[in-house]
Design an enzyme around this catalytic site. Sequence first.
Site, PDB file in Angstrom:
ATOM      1  N   GLU A 281       6.776  56.112  76.391  1.00 30.03           N
ATOM      2  CA  GLU A 281       8.053  55.850  75.727  1.00 30.03           C
ATOM      3  C   GLU A 281       8.587  57.178  75.202  1.00 30.03           C
ATOM      4  OE1 GLU A 281       9.837  52.995  72.151  1.00 30.03           O
ATOM      5  OE2 GLU A 281       7.695  52.978  72.618  1.00 30.03           O
ATOM      6  N   ARG A 467      -8.856  53.131  74.204  1.00 29.46           N
ATOM      7  CA  ARG A 467      -8.030  54.271  73.795  1.00 29.46           C
ATOM      8  C   ARG A 467      -8.918  55.473  73.490  1.00 29.46           C
ATOM      9  NH1 ARG A 467      -3.606  52.849  69.313  1.00 29.46           N
ATOM     10  NH2 ARG A 467      -3.217  55.040  69.745  1.00 29.46           N
ATOM     11  N   LYS A 477       1.940  57.491  66.821  1.00 25.72           N
ATOM     12  CA  LYS A 477       3.208  58.212  66.910  1.00 25.72           C
ATOM     13  C   LYS A 477       4.003  58.089  65.616  1.00 25.72           C
ATOM     14  CE  LYS A 477       4.538  58.759  71.739  1.00 25.72           C
ATOM     15  NZ  LYS A 477       5.541  58.410  72.766  1.00 25.72           N
TER      16      LYS A 477
END
Length: 762
Positions: A281, A467, A477
Amino acid sequence: MVGVSKGDKSEILELFLKIGLDDRTAKNTIANNKVTANLTAVIHEAAVTDGCERRIGNLLYTVATKYPTNALVHRPTLLRYIVSSKIKTPAQLEAAFSFFASTGSENFEVDEFEEACGVGVEVSSEDIELTVNEVFEENKNTILELRYRTNVGDLFAHVRKRLPWAEPKIVKQLIDARMYELLGERTAADIEKLSKKKEKKEKKEKPEKDEDKKFANDAPVQLPEDLFPNSNFPPPEENYKVHTEIRFSDGSVLICCNTKEVLDKHLEVTGGNVLTRFPPEPNGYLHIGHAKAMFVDFGLAKERGGYCYLRYDDTNPEAEKKEYIDHIEEIVQWMGWEPFKITYTSDYFQELYELAVELIRRGHAYVDHQTPEEIKEYREKKMNSPWRDRPIAESLKLFEDMKNGRIEEGDKWCIYPSYDYAHCIVDSIENITHSLCTLEFETRRASYFWLLHALGLYQPYVWEYSRLNVSNTVMSKRKLNFLVTNKYVDGWDDPCLMTLAGLRRRGVTSTSINAFVEGIGISRSDSLIRLDRLEYHIREELNKTAPRTMVVLNPLKVVITNMESGTIMHLDAKRWPDAQADDASAFYKVPFSNVVYIEHSDFRMKDSKDYYGLAPGKSVLLRYAFPIKCTEVILSDDKETILQIQAEYDPSKKTKPKGVLHWVAEPSPGVNPLRVEVRLFDKLFNSENPAELDDWLSDLNPDSKVVIPEAYAEPSLHSAAVGDRFQFERLGYFAVDNDSTPEKLVFNRTVTLRDSFPKGGK
């Protein structure tokens, strides 16, 4: 920048051409000082300075770029096997690297080594031909059906699995010949199918976005053979099996899988190739967790001979910036990956809208007016929305009004798709074969497959992995954005951060990041990876590639009283610890005069048995120079602050002190050494897992960045360029920062010399 002279370059170029490198590869190699030094050393170790076969030369080049540094003592042995053609294929060489990486500097059994590398195993052309025929017979129906859309890489992999030491060229020749024998010349239909496939792609392209742009791959990634050891990914043609079972609250179960018709249509478009996607993104800079995602997405495609999209998930226009889009494309290239095509979720907004309308028409969707709080409450109580049974025609009219801006906002698109809605559909539109994502998305499997099933669309194979969580930092983020916008750090590329831009600015290489990701493996087990594990891989690479130099951070003046003022000696200092005396490029000149500077921390007023620095009446060796003995200490008026040391040097070098110090001298009488700024970076947070803390900001390490504005450096560093990396002897690895100016260089500490990660574990 430290380099070689034009004369040296021409000699090295000739040497590289003699071992069979083509002109372009040889010249590109010379432009890279670290590879040049390694390859030159390998050629001399192999005793092929007069030349060798191209096949041998290519293997030597691979040794120079990939040989494990923990086993350098065994490199001459491997080179003898290569020159004598006992090891003659890339597969054998990779096996040798693996063997020596695990052996390290310890002794090994020759028989075990030769068995591991297939030494003495002769695979005849007849053996290869027989195996190729077996593979073709087993896959004959698929080959006849797909014809020249058959994935030849899969056939090659089947042969290699059975004959790991077979000559790849012969395998390729026999596969090509067998394809021609079975299928004949390419027909008009074969060519038409390929051109139609190309046409479809071109229609979807937006020329202003330059989607077909290809990247220069300056750091191609080498993949291990067992990239996904704990997974069993089906090939695209087997993607008809059950993907998931969706259990509804009324007790019914929906079994999701591709029908033969849907799968056949998909295979016709893709030619049976593996297609993956890396879908960031564009709302911030990529961090080290994205390095793992890239390794997984691009890695699987590369391993299976397929392709990987770089797809921008631009469904939230408020958070997106062109800065982030440009950064992502550039950092993907820096990490060594080449996208098949660059796309945007917004490329498909019209199709997504039309499919949403179709969902409403089929009675699978409706326009809802609940607030987020009400939606949450109704879900928790397992109650239907009061708008769930709204008439289809009414929902269609309201949805059209929303699109046209009649509800509130107005723009080209007044409605935007959610991630859960867009992600699975765009995966299907792009014919993604393997949709790989991290474990937090596992709970969204039901909605992913339900949507595709409800619309009758192709369903990719989905697999989740853990992850990447690294200690002493934050990866969210949201938290990273907070640190940047509130000036806790100096931008997204602050070297304190675990953003890929920050790591690069700090001096970390993309290859060491990829080695770290490969080393921790790809699995479904969540864990917190210690920071020193990453630092281990950084040191491993920089130890091989960063030339040595000397810099003094906190200078203490030493005047050598038995050396005439104005006398300057130019001494040889090693760029590399294993520098050969006859290799001029492995040395640089350092001036030595009667005024030198050592670290303040390398002097004490009181000596002790376990102290190897300088003290009154004690001798130390100045690295690459002479022993010196402290004869006097000059103090300031407070009788405590040390202003200057006076010493005598031993020009005969008969003194043999235990301590060895780095130093920098005045390059000429009365002229200070080169002044540089040095920034010492350390972990950003004190706690291993600051994200778990309520007051995570209070855990910030106040010493994560320490600036030394006036360090002294040896003179040859004045020509260093931004991005150049060095080992400052006894201090650590450092890189030139982009804050440097012609007047003053700035160096960032990449990592210290200390290594707390055990050598056996990677």
